[in-house]
Design an enzyme around this catalytic site. Sequence first.
Site, PDB file in Angstrom:
ATOM      1  N   ASP A  26      41.285  40.334  37.665  1.00  0.00           N
ATOM      2  CA  ASP A  26      41.319  40.259  39.121  1.00  0.00           C
ATOM      3  C   ASP A  26      42.529  39.445  39.566  1.00  0.00           C
ATOM      4  O   ASP A  26      42.970  38.542  38.838  1.00  0.00           O
ATOM      5  CB  ASP A  26      40.045  39.613  39.658  1.00  0.00           C
ATOM      6  CG  ASP A  26      38.827  40.511  39.512  1.00  0.00           C
ATOM      7  OD1 ASP A  26      39.003  41.737  39.377  1.00  0.00           O
ATOM      8  OD2 ASP A  26      37.692  39.985  39.535  1.00  0.00           O
ATOM      9  N   TYR A  37      35.732  34.470  28.397  1.00  0.00           N
ATOM     10  CA  TYR A  37      36.018  34.011  29.748  1.00  0.00           C
ATOM     11  C   TYR A  37      35.379  32.644  29.974  1.00  0.00           C
ATOM     12  O   TYR A  37      34.228  32.426  29.578  1.00  0.00           O
ATOM     13  CB  TYR A  37      35.451  34.974  30.791  1.00  0.00           C
ATOM     14  CG  TYR A  37      35.982  36.380  30.711  1.00  0.00           C
ATOM     15  CD1 TYR A  37      37.104  36.762  31.436  1.00  0.00           C
ATOM     16  CD2 TYR A  37      35.367  37.339  29.901  1.00  0.00           C
ATOM     17  CE1 TYR A  37      37.601  38.058  31.366  1.00  0.00           C
ATOM     18  CE2 TYR A  37      35.856  38.636  29.829  1.00  0.00           C
ATOM     19  CZ  TYR A  37      36.965  38.990  30.563  1.00  0.00           C
ATOM     20  OH  TYR A  37      37.454  40.273  30.484  1.00  0.00           O
ATOM     21  N   ASP A  81      32.973  36.798  44.580  1.00  0.00           N
ATOM     22  CA  ASP A  81      33.896  35.710  44.267  1.00  0.00           C
ATOM     23  C   ASP A  81      34.220  34.955  45.552  1.00  0.00           C
ATOM     24  O   ASP A  81      33.685  35.267  46.631  1.00  0.00           O
ATOM     25  CB  ASP A  81      35.164  36.224  43.576  1.00  0.00           C
ATOM     26  CG  ASP A  81      35.981  37.185  44.433  1.00  0.00           C
ATOM     27  OD1 ASP A  81      35.773  37.246  45.662  1.00  0.00           O
ATOM     28  OD2 ASP A  81      36.846  37.879  43.875  1.00  0.00           O
ATOM     29  N   ARG A  87      32.065  38.572  37.611  1.00  0.00           N
ATOM     30  CA  ARG A  87      31.522  38.397  38.955  1.00  0.00           C
ATOM     31  C   ARG A  87      30.076  38.884  39.047  1.00  0.00           C
ATOM     32  O   ARG A  87      29.254  38.300  39.756  1.00  0.00           O
ATOM     33  CB  ARG A  87      32.393  39.139  39.972  1.00  0.00           C
ATOM     34  CG  ARG A  87      33.736  38.465  40.225  1.00  0.00           C
ATOM     35  CD  ARG A  87      34.562  39.259  41.231  1.00  0.00           C
ATOM     36  NE  ARG A  87      35.062  40.503  40.687  1.00  0.00           N
ATOM     37  CZ  ARG A  87      35.078  41.661  41.352  1.00  0.00           C
ATOM     38  NH1 ARG A  87      34.595  41.719  42.589  1.00  0.00           N
ATOM     39  NH2 ARG A  87      35.577  42.746  40.795  1.00  0.00           N
TER      40      ARG A  87
END
Length: 301
Positions: free
Chosen positions: A47, A75, A89, A181
């Site tokens: 992103d 992550y 987000d 997300r």
Amino acid sequence: MGRKRKGRDISGWLVVDKPAGITSTAVVNKVRWALQAKKAGHAGTLDPEATGVLAIALGEATKTVPYITDALKAYVFTVRLGQETNTDDAEGEVTATSDQRPTDDIVKEALHGFVGEIMQVPPAFSAVKVDGERAYKRARDGEELDLQARPLWVESLVMLDRPDADHVELEMVCGKGGYVRAIARDLGRKLGCRGHVLRLRRTWSGPFEAEDGLTIDQVDKLAQTPDLDTHIRPLEEGLADLPELKATPEGATRLRHGNPGMVIPADVEYGDEAWASFEGRAVAVGRYKAGELHPDRVFNL
């Protein structure tokens, strides 16, 4: 006849530590310009506001992109508890809030439900296609989307830190197609407090690590100089998760022409996917059958 693409015939990988505020496509374009490369692509979108490892494949290495895309990746991300947004987000509008705040133990217990083979509904603001159109385009137009759940393999999901009641820092190792997300959204719902991703960083992807990557500033500084070439990593690193077979001289010649070629037997079974090398360079990827590799992809190195 089609127009011949301009640029250098250069093959390998350049690892970039992507900053926030730039798209993955923009990073690829920057690297292609900096190296004057004829062909480049990335192995897994981040992103725009996410940071971390973005592996850029150059030339013949683009043929190995699927093996990095399919590989495990890690992550580290911060979840803001108490608020859910329409984008899942911090860039989106708050759509739900809660005053509830779970204890550390409750958070850790809830994480167990997100490990293993799970089903995940992608965020409405994602690149998933709906009737041929990207979901985020429809979401921007205010359309309510009914996206279908998709399977995701989550190797691990652990809590790293709890700086305060409103924030929790997590680390996830997962397979292809995962949306961090969506993890934040679903965790917040499971905890009854809602949640969204505040910060997201991909620390490694397959064999590539963010700490080994160049910054965008470094790419700019070294652009179109021989010094940038020294940071290009071998194409073969993109095949790290596949077994390697040594091709015979005659086998390498046949493989380069797209034909089955003899390889030296190794620890692979009939039908296994593997790659063949000759004199240290990748020749082809394919299936091992009775002493030969039957190629699916051939490298012109």
